[in-house]
Design an enzyme around this catalytic site. Sequence first.
Site, PDB file in Angstrom:
ATOM      1  N   ASP A  35     -10.033   1.570  -1.118  1.00 33.77           N
ATOM      2  CA  ASP A  35     -10.910   2.960  -1.770  1.00 33.77           C
ATOM      3  C   ASP A  35     -11.360   3.952  -1.579  1.00 33.77           C
ATOM      4  OD1 ASP A  35      -7.731   2.699  -2.145  1.00 33.77           O
ATOM      5  OD2 ASP A  35      -8.000   2.646  -4.502  1.00 33.77           O
TER       6      ASP A  35
ATOM      7  N   ASP B 190      -8.053   7.982  -3.421  1.00 33.29           N
ATOM      8  CA  ASP B 190      -6.911   8.673  -4.065  1.00 33.29           C
ATOM      9  C   ASP B 190      -6.554  10.037  -4.714  1.00 33.29           C
ATOM     10  OD1 ASP B 190      -6.274   7.360  -7.101  1.00 33.29           O
ATOM     11  OD2 ASP B 190      -7.433   8.214  -7.524  1.00 33.29           O
TER      12      ASP B 190
ATOM     13  N   HIS C  88       0.067  -0.434  -7.315  1.00 39.22           N
ATOM     14  CA  HIS C  88      -0.355  -0.673  -8.044  1.00 39.22           C
ATOM     15  C   HIS C  88       0.045  -0.117  -9.413  1.00 39.22           C
ATOM     16  CE1 HIS C  88      -3.018   2.402  -6.931  1.00 39.22           C
ATOM     17  NE2 HIS C  88      -3.510   2.374  -7.872  1.00 39.22           N
ATOM     18  N   ASP C  89       1.299   1.503  -9.179  1.00 39.12           N
ATOM     19  CA  ASP C  89       0.620   2.202 -10.406  1.00 39.12           C
ATOM     20  C   ASP C  89       2.140   2.484 -10.836  1.00 39.12           C
ATOM     21  OD1 ASP C  89      -1.659   2.887 -10.669  1.00 39.12           O
ATOM     22  OD2 ASP C  89      -1.636   4.361  -9.638  1.00 39.12           O
TER      23      ASP C  89
END
Length: 528
Positions: free
Chosen positions: A98, A200, A324-325
């Site tokens: 990331d 991101d 993950h969101d």
Amino acid sequence: MSNDWWRTATIYQIYPRSFQDTNADGVGDLNGVRYRLDYLVWLGIDAIWLSPFYPSPMHDFGYDVANYCDVDPLFGSLDDFDALVSAAHAKSLKIIIDFVPNHTSNEHPWFLASSSGRDNPLRDWYLWRDAQPDGGPPNNWFSHFGGSAWSWDERTQQYYLHSFLPEQPDLNWRNPQVRAAMYDVLRFWLRRGVDGFRVDVISHIVKDAAFRDNPANPNFAGEGPDIARLAQTYSSDQPEVHDVIAEIRRVVDEFPDRVLIGEIYLPIERLVAYYGKELGGVHLPFNFQLLDARWDAATIANIIEMYEAALPPGAWPNWVLSNHDRPRIAARVGAAQARLATMLLLTLHGTPTLYYGDEIGIGHVDIALERAQDPWGMREPDLGVGRDPSRTPMQWDASAFAGFSTREPWLPLTPDFATRNVATMREDDMCILRLTSKLLHYRHAHSALGIGSQRLLHASDHVLAYERLQGADQILVALNFCHDTRSFSLPNGLSGAVALSTHSGRSGERVPAKLELRGDEGIVIKIG
């Protein structure tokens, strides 16, 4: 056709806190990822994407970065990271990490300097603005985690912008010094051997130069998170962002065989712009259309056709089911349809990203209030936006704490972890784990699924069918999106045998002209 490795790869997202704990603190770490590499090889994964592991106060679990060029002791050390990269490469696995460019932690040395005084040389590295005449924030922008996107700094008597938590101040990407510093961060990790970056919130990094108010969101129904109240017209997806992304791409291209992936939650027609002019943007703007799609054959078919039609010449598609969101796929569509969804993901045209734990069918996990961790969920507690249920630990075996740790994990396990775990499910030939592995290895063995063209054949009466074709390699996929039996007639002249099914008892079965699909069944047919 380019031979870029990421076109035929399956990417596997790992949330490091939740994959494997090796130092008995209840939190996963980099050595845990290295310990489980053989499992990923067995599964059939090609590339690992690691969510943040950088030094951080952990207000947002690593997305508030305090040092871009190190590893938080919670996860290990730079030596541990280097050992992971070396071990992964020895097993022909790629490592993607990331990159969090929109904001830093408020404890990052850059922000500490920027906030120390208006005359500090780093003042313009962040987005500072005067108050309105009434003392209010500079504009009406909301934080993605609720409330105003502006926080008042008493020392310097200005507001600073934070698109997420107040502890995550936004960088000023219009400042060439910021860009140069961040490009050096990319080179630091590229020299350490990483094979690419997932960037991101890449569409957010440039804001409107005039900081105009966002207009009301005409689709807001009166209930939902603050961020949904306004259209993000001026706080995201600005025209200038594409010039910055082209610069990022040029830095990545200084190193051979690397990939650049962008997190972009936008409609298809705006998403595809992030491939860039002459495809000089991100290689893979994440396609999240399936995350919110109504789960039926006609809707999915429409998304596939719209997406493929919108792709610029030379652009490579990609697909995502969970991350993950967002709620996991099994939580959204149920256990039976999760198997079908896995077959869809791993047979569509383009690069798939598989989220850890989806291969064992982890669904929604109830998180008691006292165990809640996610800052968004705690800031807007009545809206059900907490992301903890999507971040629970990987379940490896039936031992205490599911083999993830020797102590209570940071988030709870599923109630059925004694049976929903890798060790148990590897012994069950018809479980979702074995299905996932079979699909991945079948994908490797057949160029039609890796780089082949795609043709939609059928999308009605709950059945979606499409063909993948590369030379003489011809494969047909048929998926039943309902719980009842449905039939589908093969196109004239096509015949073949069942290679894989989400159900038992069909492998090798010759397919008649009129194929019957059991409820929730998906099949892969080798034509010929």
